[in-house]
Write an enzyme that holds these catalytic residues in place. Sequence first.
Site, PDB file in Angstrom:
ATOM      1  N   HIS A  39     -25.770  48.894  21.674  1.00  0.00           N
ATOM      2  CA  HIS A  39     -27.094  49.118  22.273  1.00  0.00           C
ATOM      3  C   HIS A  39     -27.221  48.184  23.469  1.00  0.00           C
ATOM      4  O   HIS A  39     -27.123  46.953  23.299  1.00  0.00           O
ATOM      5  CB  HIS A  39     -28.192  48.816  21.256  1.00  0.00           C
ATOM      6  CG  HIS A  39     -28.122  49.692  20.036  1.00  0.00           C
ATOM      7  ND1 HIS A  39     -28.891  50.813  19.889  1.00  0.00           N
ATOM      8  CD2 HIS A  39     -27.340  49.616  18.924  1.00  0.00           C
ATOM      9  CE1 HIS A  39     -28.609  51.395  18.725  1.00  0.00           C
ATOM     10  NE2 HIS A  39     -27.663  50.685  18.122  1.00  0.00           N
ATOM     11  N   HIS A  64     -27.611  57.667  14.222  1.00  0.00           N
ATOM     12  CA  HIS A  64     -27.503  56.592  13.238  1.00  0.00           C
ATOM     13  C   HIS A  64     -27.862  57.183  11.864  1.00  0.00           C
ATOM     14  O   HIS A  64     -28.945  57.771  11.703  1.00  0.00           O
ATOM     15  CB  HIS A  64     -28.495  55.473  13.547  1.00  0.00           C
ATOM     16  CG  HIS A  64     -28.070  54.531  14.626  1.00  0.00           C
ATOM     17  ND1 HIS A  64     -27.825  54.922  15.921  1.00  0.00           N
ATOM     18  CD2 HIS A  64     -27.846  53.188  14.598  1.00  0.00           C
ATOM     19  CE1 HIS A  64     -27.472  53.867  16.638  1.00  0.00           C
ATOM     20  NE2 HIS A  64     -27.477  52.803  15.863  1.00  0.00           N
ATOM     21  N   GLU A 101     -26.859  53.652   7.483  1.00  0.00           N
ATOM     22  CA  GLU A 101     -26.819  52.193   7.681  1.00  0.00           C
ATOM     23  C   GLU A 101     -27.573  51.589   6.488  1.00  0.00           C
ATOM     24  O   GLU A 101     -26.973  50.918   5.647  1.00  0.00           O
ATOM     25  CB  GLU A 101     -27.468  51.817   9.013  1.00  0.00           C
ATOM     26  CG  GLU A 101     -27.444  50.315   9.311  1.00  0.00           C
ATOM     27  CD  GLU A 101     -28.135  49.973  10.638  1.00  0.00           C
ATOM     28  OE1 GLU A 101     -28.880  50.820  11.175  1.00  0.00           O
ATOM     29  OE2 GLU A 101     -27.928  48.841  11.129  1.00  0.00           O
TER      30      GLU A 101
HETATM   31  N1  ADE Z   1     -31.150  49.579  17.360  1.00  0.00           N
HETATM   32  C1  ADE Z   1     -30.457  48.488  17.668  1.00  0.00           C
HETATM   33  N2  ADE Z   1     -29.654  48.132  16.650  1.00  0.00           N
HETATM   34  C2  ADE Z   1     -29.823  49.066  15.685  1.00  0.00           C
HETATM   35  C3  ADE Z   1     -29.272  49.277  14.415  1.00  0.00           C
HETATM   36  N3  ADE Z   1     -28.357  48.449  13.893  1.00  0.00           N
HETATM   37  N4  ADE Z   1     -29.716  50.323  13.694  1.00  0.00           N
HETATM   38  C4  ADE Z   1     -30.637  51.138  14.191  1.00  0.00           C
HETATM   39  N5  ADE Z   1     -31.180  51.010  15.389  1.00  0.00           N
HETATM   40  C5  ADE Z   1     -30.777  49.972  16.143  1.00  0.00           C
HETATM   41 ZN    ZN Z   2     -26.749  50.841  16.259  1.00  0.00          ZN
END
Ligand code: ADE
Ligand code: ZN
Length: 334
Positions: free
Chosen positions: A15, A193, A196
Amino acid sequence: MPFIDALPKAELHVHLEGTLEPDEMFRLAARNGITLPWASPDALRAHYSFTGLEHFLPLYFEGCAVLRSREDFYDLTAAYLRRAASESVRRAEMFFGPQTFLDRHIPIVDQLGGILDAIADARSDTGTVGALIVTAQRHRTEAAALELLDTLRPFRDSILGVGLGSAERGNPPSKFARFFAAARAEGYRLTCHAGEEGPPSYIREALDLCGVERIDHGYTAVRDPGLVARLADDGIPLTMCPLSNLRLRVTADLSTYPVTDFMRAGVLVTVNSDDPPYFGGYVNDNYTALQQHLGLGSGELAALARNSFLGSFADRSEVDRALAAVTAHEATVA
Ligand code: ADE
Ligand code: ZN
């Protein structure tokens, strides 16, 4: 030069806002007359201890306040791409989330103009190819994400793809199915994403309901062997981020990090940094952490580097050139 440092690689999960180094944050704050809530870069670093993604995100967004002008976005991108080139990153597909800055009335032309100028300059200075993936924030509505697509339209030809970032829990990919359909209709490459902190079902939703081509993180697939087999069968790349997962307590210990299990199962796994200063390392630190904790040899490290190009959105000729460069580097240790 150690094997990892000179290993040609692509970075597919970083990012741009998350590459802001504390010293640079303070420099930009001074340039823009902004007072940060921390007394110094070291005082800020003292806060880099997180209980999870939702603990991290407010700090990350607070840091974004220093990014105001086209020059700020240029400097941010140029600094990351310089660092990437020094780590043998030949291609960087970088996330950027404009909604943070649109809220502050920063024109999209200043945001993307600065980033795209830095990408062009980095390519001529170092040869590293930069590309932009715009993320919508999933804690906001799908209507806001669709509005973002409208805002991006003048830049359509300069943006590689779109994705989804920010707080995962309670914001499943299904909430954004129409956003991804609209982005696909405009010809964007699609990534999301998922997995996670969210359950494996979020990864399935991203594939089945949103039609994404790549999964960012995908860590929680470890709990669903059927999903791992499906990722392998369908050739869906995972952009994994070991140090991020450690610092955000997605994983307790890198010695059990599932990257080798996934590779053995045939999944196209890649290694990336996410938000490097916040999580204690750039991409080569992530490769090195896996080398140390999992005992990876040069063959496995080269396989990860190959995956980074195979999982990228680069065209075939760029991928082929990069794969040949990985093979040539591997031969230096044979
Ligand atoms: N934005 C920046 N880092 C992130 C992450 N690890 N997961 C989701 N959004 C993000
Ligand atoms: Zn990320």
